[in-house]
Design a protein around this motif. Sequence first.
Motif, PDB file in Angstrom:
ATOM      1  N   SER A 268       0.848  -1.197   0.000  1.00  0.00           N
ATOM      2  CA  SER A 268       0.000   0.000   0.000  1.00  0.00           C
ATOM      3  C   SER A 268       0.879   1.240   0.000  1.00  0.00           C
ATOM      4  CB  SER A 268      -0.916   0.013   1.230  1.00  0.00           C
ATOM      5  OG  SER A 268      -1.766  -1.119   1.245  1.00  0.00           O
ATOM      6  N   ARG A 269       0.699   2.075  -1.028  1.00  0.00           N
ATOM      7  CA  ARG A 269       1.426   3.343  -1.148  1.00  0.00           C
ATOM      8  C   ARG A 269       0.430   4.415  -1.570  1.00  0.00           C
ATOM      9  NH1 ARG A 269       5.438   2.937  -5.628  1.00  0.00           N
ATOM     10  NH2 ARG A 269       6.794   4.391  -4.515  1.00  0.00           N
ATOM     11  N   ARG A 324     -11.985   6.941   3.686  1.00  0.00           N
ATOM     12  CA  ARG A 324     -11.217   5.739   4.028  1.00  0.00           C
ATOM     13  C   ARG A 324     -10.943   4.928   2.770  1.00  0.00           C
ATOM     14  NH1 ARG A 324     -14.598   6.423   8.707  1.00  0.00           N
ATOM     15  NH2 ARG A 324     -16.366   5.593   7.534  1.00  0.00           N
ATOM     16  N   THR A 325      -9.762   4.327   2.743  1.00  0.00           N
ATOM     17  CA  THR A 325      -9.378   3.383   1.704  1.00  0.00           C
ATOM     18  C   THR A 325      -9.281   2.006   2.341  1.00  0.00           C
ATOM     19  OG1 THR A 325      -8.183   5.027   0.404  1.00  0.00           O
ATOM     20  CG2 THR A 325      -7.590   2.717   0.061  1.00  0.00           C
ATOM     21  N   VAL A 326      -9.947   1.030   1.735  1.00  0.00           N
ATOM     22  CA  VAL A 326      -9.998  -0.329   2.293  1.00  0.00           C
ATOM     23  C   VAL A 326      -9.279  -1.268   1.331  1.00  0.00           C
ATOM     24  CG1 VAL A 326     -11.465  -2.155   3.195  1.00  0.00           C
ATOM     25  CG2 VAL A 326     -12.217   0.237   3.344  1.00  0.00           C
ATOM     26  N   VAL A 327      -8.271  -1.972   1.843  1.00  0.00           N
ATOM     27  CA  VAL A 327      -7.469  -2.893   1.034  1.00  0.00           C
ATOM     28  C   VAL A 327      -7.504  -4.266   1.686  1.00  0.00           C
ATOM     29  CG1 VAL A 327      -5.186  -3.428   0.106  1.00  0.00           C
ATOM     30  CG2 VAL A 327      -5.950  -1.044   0.256  1.00  0.00           C
ATOM     31  N   PHE A 368       0.556   4.054  -7.096  1.00  0.00           N
ATOM     32  CA  PHE A 368       0.080   4.658  -5.852  1.00  0.00           C
ATOM     33  C   PHE A 368      -1.436   4.503  -5.728  1.00  0.00           C
ATOM     34  CE2 PHE A 368       3.978   6.931  -6.899  1.00  0.00           C
ATOM     35  CZ  PHE A 368       4.657   6.919  -5.702  1.00  0.00           C
ATOM     36  N   LEU A 369      -1.889   4.619  -4.496  1.00  0.00           N
ATOM     37  CA  LEU A 369      -3.331   4.639  -4.238  1.00  0.00           C
ATOM     38  C   LEU A 369      -3.788   6.089  -4.139  1.00  0.00           C
ATOM     39  CD1 LEU A 369      -3.472   1.879  -1.440  1.00  0.00           C
ATOM     40  CD2 LEU A 369      -4.009   1.601  -3.878  1.00  0.00           C
ATOM     41  N   HIS A 370      -4.875   6.411  -4.849  1.00  0.00           N
ATOM     42  CA  HIS A 370      -5.413   7.765  -4.861  1.00  0.00           C
ATOM     43  C   HIS A 370      -6.834   7.746  -4.281  1.00  0.00           C
ATOM     44  CE1 HIS A 370      -2.030   9.199  -7.277  1.00  0.00           C
ATOM     45  NE2 HIS A 370      -2.164   8.078  -7.997  1.00  0.00           N
ATOM     46  N   PRO A 371      -6.997   8.107  -3.009  1.00  0.00           N
ATOM     47  CA  PRO A 371      -8.329   8.071  -2.392  1.00  0.00           C
ATOM     48  C   PRO A 371      -9.294   9.021  -3.078  1.00  0.00           C
ATOM     49  CG  PRO A 371      -6.603   8.258  -0.728  1.00  0.00           C
ATOM     50  CD  PRO A 371      -5.954   8.492  -2.048  1.00  0.00           C
ATOM     51  N   ARG A 372     -10.573   8.647  -3.028  1.00  0.00           N
ATOM     52  CA  ARG A 372     -11.626   9.472  -3.608  1.00  0.00           C
ATOM     53  C   ARG A 372     -12.231  10.365  -2.517  1.00  0.00           C
ATOM     54  NH1 ARG A 372     -14.026   8.631  -8.238  1.00  0.00           N
ATOM     55  NH2 ARG A 372     -16.045   9.230  -7.373  1.00  0.00           N
ATOM     56  N   PHE A 373     -12.321  11.650  -2.823  1.00  0.00           N
ATOM     57  CA  PHE A 373     -12.955  12.619  -1.934  1.00  0.00           C
ATOM     58  C   PHE A 373     -14.207  13.152  -2.616  1.00  0.00           C
ATOM     59  CE2 PHE A 373      -8.465  12.619  -0.813  1.00  0.00           C
ATOM     60  CZ  PHE A 373      -8.512  12.509   0.573  1.00  0.00           C
ATOM     61  N   ASP A 374     -15.175  13.545  -1.804  1.00  0.00           N
ATOM     62  CA  ASP A 374     -16.463  13.972  -2.354  1.00  0.00           C
ATOM     63  C   ASP A 374     -16.393  15.316  -3.056  1.00  0.00           C
ATOM     64  OD1 ASP A 374     -17.681  11.701  -1.470  1.00  0.00           O
ATOM     65  OD2 ASP A 374     -18.335  12.581   0.436  1.00  0.00           O
TER      66      ASP A 374
END
Length: 413
Positions: A268-269, A324-327, A368-374
């Motif tokens: 996870s990065r 939150r990011t769930v892996v 990379f992981l790019h979280p989603r924001f509203d």
Amino acid sequence: MTRGSWPGPEDGSSGSAYPEELWERFLTDNERNIAATAPKELSARARVAARRIREEKERAAARGDRRPGPPGRPRPAQDRLDLSSATAAARRAARAAEDAKERRKRRWINAVGVLLVLATLAFALTAGRVWPVVTGEGGRGSTAAPTSTLPPETARPAGPPAAVPEQRATLQRPFAGSPAEVWGDGAAAIVPPAAIPYFAVTRDRVADGLRLAKDLMVATGLDPAVLAGGSTDAVSKLIDAHSGGARGTLADGLAHPTAADDPTALLSRFGPEARLVGDTVKVRGRMTLGVGDTYGGARILADYTFVYPVRRASDTGASPEITRTVVRRTVTVELPADVQRPARIDSLLLAGWTAQIAGVDCGVHDGFLHPRFDGGGARVAAPAHGPGVDPYDRSKPVADGTGTLDCVRALRV
């Protein structure tokens, strides 16, 4: 004058005879005897006392007393009995009135006690919902943070976690509104099973394999340097050079990430635009032993879900938007028999790894992981096709493979 005769009246008639005893008394009486037998007149004091007694008798007769008498004289037995009965009845009535008063007092005290108990119970049941509203902490449907943590997972769950009330994640409670709020924290939640001899693999080798498997899950999912996009040397050192090119595959993915070779399947990065909230990552999963592919060997399957609370790196306000990011990541490790590798092991033979990721933009494959924001910031939209997935549902198995990455449309994060 002779005895037995008495002069008659003046008219000359003859006298009358008197009884002998009267005549004897007349002859024998003297002055002292006459004084003793003469009627006596009462004194003034006696006459006053007699009058008082007479008046008291008249008043007693008017009251209807059975045996009137002067004051101070003891009453007859019947009157004393009547007086005792009346006194006893009066005392009983007084005691009855006092007992009734005491009973009423106890009833009031009991009623007040019951009301206090009910009020205390009602407050205890609602304090968790009322206090955040009074203090302004938490969002809609906010309740107090859970105080208990789920025990370690030892088998596949029967179904997904129950729904939780919708709550706004805050800096103080970044896991609010998520089933992960009661999960374990970080490396402490990764609990390998007890080491036992397995086929031709000794107990010591099994213990080494379980320990190294935990170290690999910590390095790929919890290491702060790896999460921040820094060095991945801690991961590479745990992968055996004879793992069918696993170390080389990871190196290629880090250097030239593609959709088919994305290193986030193994570690996870996060991209530079995202920042972890706090130091806690929630973890839930289990580690199991099974039959390996090599003769007499064993296999370790590590299956863990990591929940990362994140915010925008540019949002330094006191109430930032938190998502939150769930892996969910699985790693399969082979443990060959001791006769094949007699030495103690210090690295792992990776047979495969796979990941299911939710809460990120699925169209970007840059390693990379790019979280989603509203709100704010144009991001690549997540895929809209296919059914939604509950990323907290660990009751379903994940697909086997090497480097398989499944970015899903999450029903909740």
